[in-house]
Design an enzyme around this catalytic site. Structure first.
Site, PDB file in Angstrom:
ATOM      1  N   ARG A 121       0.851  -1.181   0.000  1.00 35.46           N
ATOM      2  CA  ARG A 121       0.000   0.000   0.000  1.00 35.46           C
ATOM      3  C   ARG A 121       0.894   1.239   0.000  1.00 35.46           C
ATOM      4  NH1 ARG A 121      -3.538  -2.698  -1.344  1.00 35.46           N
ATOM      5  NH2 ARG A 121      -5.630  -3.019  -0.481  1.00 35.46           N
ATOM      6  N   GLU A 123      -3.434   7.928  -4.688  1.00 34.71           N
ATOM      7  CA  GLU A 123      -3.893   7.355  -5.951  1.00 34.71           C
ATOM      8  C   GLU A 123      -5.221   7.979  -6.403  1.00 34.71           C
ATOM      9  OE1 GLU A 123      -4.082   3.133  -5.318  1.00 34.71           O
ATOM     10  OE2 GLU A 123      -2.007   2.997  -4.758  1.00 34.71           O
ATOM     11  N   HIS A 147      -1.272   0.570  -9.587  1.00 35.17           N
ATOM     12  CA  HIS A 147      -2.023  -0.299  -8.663  1.00 35.17           C
ATOM     13  C   HIS A 147      -2.759  -1.358  -9.461  1.00 35.17           C
ATOM     14  CE1 HIS A 147      -4.170  -0.505  -4.504  1.00 35.17           C
ATOM     15  NE2 HIS A 147      -4.029  -1.703  -5.049  1.00 35.17           N
TER      16      HIS A 147
END
Ligand code: 8YV
Length: 312
Positions: free
Chosen positions: A231, A260, A278
């Site tokens: 993460r 993000e 991601h």
């Protein structure tokens, strides 16, 4: 009585359609006046479909007094307050295991791409620099390097088993030692000091927020690289940018970021940083399997009050 389901997003079109065939589905992401909707319908909702990246806001849970279950698309649950769910008697499922291989493959891909400067090499061949400047600068082999894995869970162990045939030695740091043949380090700094490649595969959340900081990056050192498929929250991104600017570390391969999808422009400006949006689990095969497991968990709860892959 048809169960009322609140879908916070469209996990996969085919699977949202499957859920809509069986349940009274409300797409919360498409509702304009959410508060009015919750006033009118909130008490009817007994199940929520969400994802690792959307999570389950506690203030929304408070508007769903009869919520029984949350089925989440993804393995991470750092955006779901499990303690709040427990207090409300709400069960939670995720989609573990089926994404392990693709995520581990992505970690290995980013490791090679970063160590061998794939993006620089692609540009060197594509842009004409090879003609103008001759051979590209030599890069680093991963053979005989030390791979330090932060978080040796299912994904971390899958990364280790993929890396070892390439000639790396594996060490790891985590909550506790595991019954594996890799060296356990009592501290993150000790692992970073030992490692040539620091691989982040730990859960997100408060316990790991910002643990990759200036001190850890300094310990990793000027020939070290950081790979993050965990993460963005695990890394102090300002410290990472400073370390890259100051050549405190040699490079990074990143699938996850602080804010993000807005990747920091300074970070994006480094040619020794490989970026990926991601997308570690982002294959048709895996995302379809994840969508199906969300549906299967929801149906299992509806039919027999049990979950296939429960977190709580
Ligand atoms: C998400 C992820 O599942 O599974 C996780 O925890 O971070 C991703 O694979 C995917 O982006 C959908 O939210």
């Amino acid at each position: 009585m048809t169960r009322s389901v609140l879908a916070l997003l469209d996990v996969r079109p085919a699977h949202t359609a499957m859920i809509a065939e069986r349940y009274d589905v409300h797409r919360f992401d498409q509702i304009e006046d959410k508060s009015a909707f919750l006033d009118e319908t909130g008490s009817k909702i007994t199940a929520v479909v969400t994802s690792a990246r959307v999570g389950m806001p506690v203030d929304l849970m408070d508007r769903l007094p009869n919520l029984e279950v949350i089925t989440s698309f993804g393995v991470g649950y750092d955006l779901i307050d499990l303690e709040a769910c427990r207090k409300r008697g709400v069960r939670v499922s995720t989609t573990p295991d089926i994404l392990t291989d693709d995520v581990a493959d992505t970690a290995i891909m980013l490791m090679h791409a970063t160590m061998r400067q794939l993006i620089v090499g692609d540009d060197w061949a594509r842009s004409g620099k090879w003609v103008k400047n001759g051979p590209m600068t030599l890069t680093r082999s991963i053979r005989d390097k030390k791979l330090g894995i932060v978080g040796l869970g299912r994904i971390g162990q899958a990364i280790a088993s993929r890396a070892i045939p390439s000639g790396v030695e594996v060490g790891y740091f985590g909550r506790s030692p595991k019954a594996v043949d890799y060296t356990f380090f009592e501290s993150l700094s000790a692992l970073a000091d030992w490692a040539d490649i620091l691989m982040l595969s730990c859960p997100g959340g408060d316990a790991t927020k910002g643990i990759i900081d200036t001190q850890v990056l300094s310990a990793l050192g000027s020939s070290g690289v950081l790979i993050n498929i965990a993460r963005g929250s695990v890394v102090d991104e300002a410290a990472l940018i400073a370390a890259l600017k100051g050549k405190v570390i040699a490079g990074a391969g990143l699938d996850v970021f602080d804010n993000e999808p807005n990747v920091d422009r300074t970070l994006a400006g480094f040619d020794n940083v490989v970026l990926y949006p991601h997308a570690a689990s982002g294959t048709v095969e895996t995302r379809d399997a994840m969508g199906q497991l969300v549906v299967d968990n929801l149906n299992a709860w509806d039919e027999r009050g049990a979950l296939i892959t429960p977190i709580i």
